[in-house]
Design a protein around this motif. Structure first.
Motif, PDB file in Angstrom:
ATOM      1  N   ARG A 235       8.983  16.028  20.381  1.00 42.37           N
ATOM      2  CA  ARG A 235       9.362  14.801  19.669  1.00 42.37           C
ATOM      3  C   ARG A 235       9.391  14.983  18.168  1.00 42.37           C
ATOM      4  O   ARG A 235       9.708  14.065  17.444  1.00 42.37           O
ATOM      5  CB  ARG A 235       8.380  13.664  20.014  1.00 42.37           C
ATOM      6  CG  ARG A 235       8.384  13.279  21.456  1.00 42.37           C
ATOM      7  CD  ARG A 235       9.606  12.517  21.794  1.00 42.37           C
ATOM      8  NE  ARG A 235       9.626  12.182  23.208  1.00 42.37           N
ATOM      9  CZ  ARG A 235      10.589  11.544  23.781  1.00 42.37           C
ATOM     10  NH1 ARG A 235      11.622  11.165  23.083  1.00 42.37           N
ATOM     11  NH2 ARG A 235      10.545  11.289  25.056  1.00 42.37           N
ATOM     12  N   GLY A 236       9.003  16.152  17.686  1.00 39.83           N
ATOM     13  CA  GLY A 236       9.050  16.426  16.256  1.00 39.83           C
ATOM     14  C   GLY A 236       7.853  15.863  15.501  1.00 39.83           C
ATOM     15  O   GLY A 236       7.907  15.621  14.307  1.00 39.83           O
TER      16      GLY A 236
ATOM     17  N   ALA B  80      11.506   8.098   6.345  1.00 43.08           N
ATOM     18  CA  ALA B  80      12.412   8.870   7.199  1.00 43.08           C
ATOM     19  C   ALA B  80      11.895   8.868   8.635  1.00 43.08           C
ATOM     20  O   ALA B  80      10.712   9.028   8.873  1.00 43.08           O
ATOM     21  CB  ALA B  80      12.502  10.306   6.698  1.00 43.08           C
ATOM     22  N   PRO B  81      12.790   8.706   9.632  1.00 41.74           N
ATOM     23  CA  PRO B  81      12.346   8.760  11.026  1.00 41.74           C
ATOM     24  C   PRO B  81      11.960  10.182  11.401  1.00 41.74           C
ATOM     25  O   PRO B  81      12.338  11.139  10.741  1.00 41.74           O
ATOM     26  CB  PRO B  81      13.570   8.279  11.821  1.00 41.74           C
ATOM     27  CG  PRO B  81      14.729   8.552  10.925  1.00 41.74           C
ATOM     28  CD  PRO B  81      14.218   8.401   9.521  1.00 41.74           C
TER      29      PRO B  81
ATOM     30  N   ALA C 214      14.864   8.846  21.395  1.00 41.87           N
ATOM     31  CA  ALA C 214      13.737   7.974  21.689  1.00 41.87           C
ATOM     32  C   ALA C 214      13.746   7.497  23.126  1.00 41.87           C
ATOM     33  O   ALA C 214      12.714   7.138  23.666  1.00 41.87           O
ATOM     34  CB  ALA C 214      13.763   6.780  20.745  1.00 41.87           C
ATOM     35  N   THR C 215      14.913   7.508  23.796  1.00 37.43           N
ATOM     36  CA  THR C 215      14.986   6.975  25.155  1.00 37.43           C
ATOM     37  C   THR C 215      15.011   8.053  26.216  1.00 37.43           C
ATOM     38  O   THR C 215      15.088   7.734  27.385  1.00 37.43           O
ATOM     39  CB  THR C 215      16.247   6.101  25.302  1.00 37.43           C
ATOM     40  OG1 THR C 215      17.404   6.912  25.038  1.00 37.43           O
ATOM     41  CG2 THR C 215      16.210   4.919  24.353  1.00 37.43           C
ATOM     42  N   GLN C 216      14.961   9.324  25.819  1.00 35.05           N
ATOM     43  CA  GLN C 216      14.985  10.382  26.829  1.00 35.05           C
ATOM     44  C   GLN C 216      13.677  10.381  27.609  1.00 35.05           C
ATOM     45  O   GLN C 216      12.602  10.234  27.030  1.00 35.05           O
ATOM     46  CB  GLN C 216      15.159  11.750  26.170  1.00 35.05           C
ATOM     47  CG  GLN C 216      16.558  12.007  25.689  1.00 35.05           C
ATOM     48  CD  GLN C 216      16.671  13.406  25.113  1.00 35.05           C
ATOM     49  OE1 GLN C 216      15.686  14.081  24.943  1.00 35.05           O
ATOM     50  NE2 GLN C 216      17.889  13.806  24.820  1.00 35.05           N
ATOM     51  N   PRO C 217      13.730  10.527  28.923  1.00 38.92           N
ATOM     52  CA  PRO C 217      12.498  10.546  29.726  1.00 38.92           C
ATOM     53  C   PRO C 217      11.721  11.838  29.467  1.00 38.92           C
ATOM     54  O   PRO C 217      12.293  12.871  29.151  1.00 38.92           O
ATOM     55  CB  PRO C 217      12.998  10.465  31.161  1.00 38.92           C
ATOM     56  CG  PRO C 217      14.392  11.000  31.106  1.00 38.92           C
ATOM     57  CD  PRO C 217      14.922  10.632  29.748  1.00 38.92           C
ATOM     58  N   LEU C 218      10.420  11.729  29.607  1.00 37.23           N
ATOM     59  CA  LEU C 218       9.570  12.902  29.462  1.00 37.23           C
ATOM     60  C   LEU C 218       9.686  13.766  30.702  1.00 37.23           C
ATOM     61  O   LEU C 218       9.886  13.257  31.806  1.00 37.23           O
ATOM     62  CB  LEU C 218       8.115  12.478  29.255  1.00 37.23           C
ATOM     63  CG  LEU C 218       7.841  11.675  27.984  1.00 37.23           C
ATOM     64  CD1 LEU C 218       6.390  11.213  27.972  1.00 37.23           C
ATOM     65  CD2 LEU C 218       8.135  12.504  26.764  1.00 37.23           C
ATOM     66  N   PRO C 219       9.548  15.074  30.572  1.00 30.53           N
ATOM     67  CA  PRO C 219       9.650  15.946  31.753  1.00 30.53           C
ATOM     68  C   PRO C 219       8.480  15.692  32.699  1.00 30.53           C
ATOM     69  O   PRO C 219       7.369  15.401  32.274  1.00 30.53           O
ATOM     70  CB  PRO C 219       9.593  17.352  31.165  1.00 30.53           C
ATOM     71  CG  PRO C 219       8.971  17.203  29.820  1.00 30.53           C
ATOM     72  CD  PRO C 219       9.325  15.843  29.353  1.00 30.53           C
TER      73      PRO C 219
END
Length: 170
Positions: A167-168, A110-111, A129-134
């Protein structure tokens, strides 16, 4: 030639005598340890005769020689050897395949869980997965002339922990 047709005492005593002479020569050339080991081997034929183990050793020897002599000239035995070889190959192949299957089932299927979405906005697994980090907030304008201060070690790890939690992971 049968067992009873051989004069065993003179034969065993002769082999022991020759072995003792060779052991003495070995001791003079290669040292005491090699000589004593030769003496130990040389005494075995005489010991086998004196203990009565010689008839048993004769039977074992004739059985082993008979087995190998029959094996060399028998096509049925060679077929058995081939089947044994095939069996060993199959055992090896199934062991490798079992190891691969066990390793594949141990891998996470599972991802990782997607981070929580901002209010009013849905996030798919691909977008997570493609969201930029703050980014860290910039320093105030008046503080830029001072040399940059190193953040505390706890501060670095807390940032990493926060990123992993978003990111879980962990």
């Amino acid at each position: 030639m049968s067992f009873d047709q051989i004069a065993w005492l003179p034969l065993c005593a002769g082999v022991t005598g020759v072995g003792l002479v060779l052991s003495f020569l070995s001791m003079r050339r290669r040292g005491v340890v090699a000589g004593l080991r030769g003496v130990a081997w040389s005494l075995l034929p005489l010991a086998a005769y004196l203990t009565g183990a010689l008839p048993t050793l004769w039977q074992i020897g004739t059985a082993v020689v008979g087995f190998f002599a029959g094996a060399v000239f028998s096509p049925m035995v060679w077929a058995g050897v081939a089947v044994t070889g095939l069996s060993l190959v199959l055992f090896l192949v199934t062991g490798v395949l079992r190891g691969r299957r066990t390793a594949a089932s141990a891998a996470p299927a599972a991802p990782a869980a997607a981070p929580p979405a901002a209010p009013g906005r849905s996030v798919t697994a691909g977008q997570a997965a493609t969201q930029p980090l703050p980014k860290r907030p910039a320093a105030p304008a008046g503080k830029q002339s001072e040399p940059a201060r190193k953040p505390a070690a706890d501060d670095d790890f807390s940032d990493i922990e926060a990123i992993l939690k978003r990111r879980g992971i962990g």
